[in-house]
Write a protein that holds these residues in place. Structure first.
Motif, short mmCIF file in Angstrom:
data_model
loop_
_atom_site.label_atom_id
_atom_site.label_comp_id
_atom_site.label_asym_id
_atom_site.label_seq_id
_atom_site.Cartn_x
_atom_site.Cartn_y
_atom_site.Cartn_z
N GLN A 118 0.76 -1.21 0.10
CA GLN A 118 0.00 0.07 0.11
C GLN A 118 0.97 1.11 -0.01
N ILE A 119 0.60 2.57 -0.58
CA ILE A 119 1.27 3.42 -0.66
C ILE A 119 1.80 3.89 0.62
N ASP A 120 0.89 3.95 1.86
CA ASP A 120 1.47 4.38 3.11
C ASP A 120 2.51 3.53 3.54
N ASN A 121 2.63 2.26 3.16
CA ASN A 121 3.97 1.32 3.60
C ASN A 121 4.98 1.77 2.80
N LEU A 122 5.03 2.08 1.63
CA LEU A 122 6.05 2.41 0.70
C LEU A 122 6.59 3.85 1.36
N ILE A 123 5.58 4.89 1.61
CA ILE A 123 6.00 6.32 2.20
C ILE A 123 6.93 6.02 3.49
N ASN A 124 6.38 5.10 4.15
CA ASN A 124 7.27 4.64 5.41
C ASN A 124 8.33 4.22 5.48
N CYS A 125 8.69 3.50 3.95
CA CYS A 125 9.95 2.92 3.32
C CYS A 125 10.72 4.19 3.21
N VAL A 126 10.12 5.06 2.52
CA VAL A 126 10.86 6.37 2.10
C VAL A 126 11.35 7.09 3.35
N ILE A 127 10.93 7.38 4.33
CA ILE A 127 11.07 7.82 5.77
C ILE A 127 12.21 7.09 6.24
N GLU A 128 12.17 5.70 6.36
CA GLU A 128 13.16 4.92 6.99
C GLU A 128 14.51 4.88 5.95
N GLU A 129 14.19 4.80 4.74
CA GLU A 129 15.72 4.93 4.04
C GLU A 129 16.36 6.33 4.20
N ILE A 130 15.58 7.55 4.34
CA ILE A 130 16.24 8.57 4.40
C ILE A 130 16.89 8.77 5.57
N SER A 131 16.22 8.15 6.82
CA SER A 131 16.78 8.30 8.16
C SER A 131 18.25 7.41 8.17
N GLN A 132 18.29 6.39 7.63
CA GLN A 132 19.26 5.35 7.39
C GLN A 132 20.61 6.22 6.86
N ARG A 133 20.24 6.89 5.69
CA ARG A 133 21.27 7.42 4.87
C ARG A 133 21.92 8.92 5.67
N LEU A 134 20.77 9.28 6.51
CA LEU A 134 21.49 10.28 7.46
C LEU A 134 22.30 10.00 8.43
N LYS A 135 22.25 8.69 8.84
CA LYS A 135 23.02 8.27 9.97
C LYS A 135 24.65 7.92 9.31
N LYS A 136 24.55 7.77 8.19
CA LYS A 136 25.92 7.29 7.28
C LYS A 136 26.92 8.61 7.55
#
Length: 136
Positions: A118-136
Motif C-alpha cells: 500500500q502507498i502508506d507502507n511505501l512512504i514509510n519505507c521512504v522515511i526509513e531510507e532517508i533516516s538510514q542515509r542520514l546516519k551514515k
C-alpha cells in the motif's frame, strides 16, 4: 537538508510523501515539483515549503537537492503517460542527490522481485531510507 519531491498526474503519491516527510523531518526544506499544476497543488497543500511546475523546474531543482523522492517513473523518459520528459529523467538521473524511488506499477514499467505494498507502507519505507542515509 533539501528534499525534492517530484510527482505527476494527480499528485497523490507526492502529497503523501510531502506530508510524511514534513512530519518526520520538520527541519527539512521540502520542494515539490509537479509535472502539472494538479500535482503541484496537491503537494503544496500537503505542506511543501516551495513548489513549482514543469520540466525546467525539475531540471533546476534537481541540482540543489540532497534527496529526490518520487515514483520510479521520474527516471524513465516518457513514463507516467508521457509526463516525464527525457530532459526530466536525465536531470534526476544525473543529480548528485540520493534518489529514493517508490516502486509504482503502471505505464508498462514493472520492477520484478519487489512486493506490492500500500502507498502508506511505501512512504514509510521512504522515511526509513532517508533516516538510514542520514546516519551514515
Amino acid at each position: 537538508m533539501n528534499i525534492l519531491v517530484i510527482d505527476a498526474q494527480g499528485g497523490g503519491i507526492g502529497r503523501s510523501a510531502v506530508a510524511a516527510l514534513k512530519q518526520a523531518f520538520p527541519e527539512a526544506e521540502i520542494v515539490a515539483v509537479g509535472t502539472n499544476s494538479a500535482a503541484t497543488s496537491a503537494m503544496l497543500k500537503a505542506g511543501a515549503d516551495h513548489a513549482a511546475t514543469g520540466e525546467n523546474s525539475v531540471v533546476v531543482c534537481a541540482k540543489d537537492a540532497d534527496f529526490i523522492v518520487g515514483p520510479v517513473g521520474i527516471v524513465i523518459a516518457d513514463a507516467m503517460y508521457g509526463e516525464i520528459t527525457p530532459k526530466m529523467a536525465v536531470a534526476v538521473g544525473q543529480s548528485k542527490a540520493d534518489r529514493i524511488l517508490i516502486p509504482i506499477y503502471h505505464c508498462k514499467n514493472n520492477i520484478v522481485g519487489v512486493q506490492t505494498y500500500q502507498i502508506d507502507n511505501l512512504i514509510n519505507c521512504v522515511i526509513e531510507e532517508i533516516s538510514q542515509r542520514l546516519k551514515k
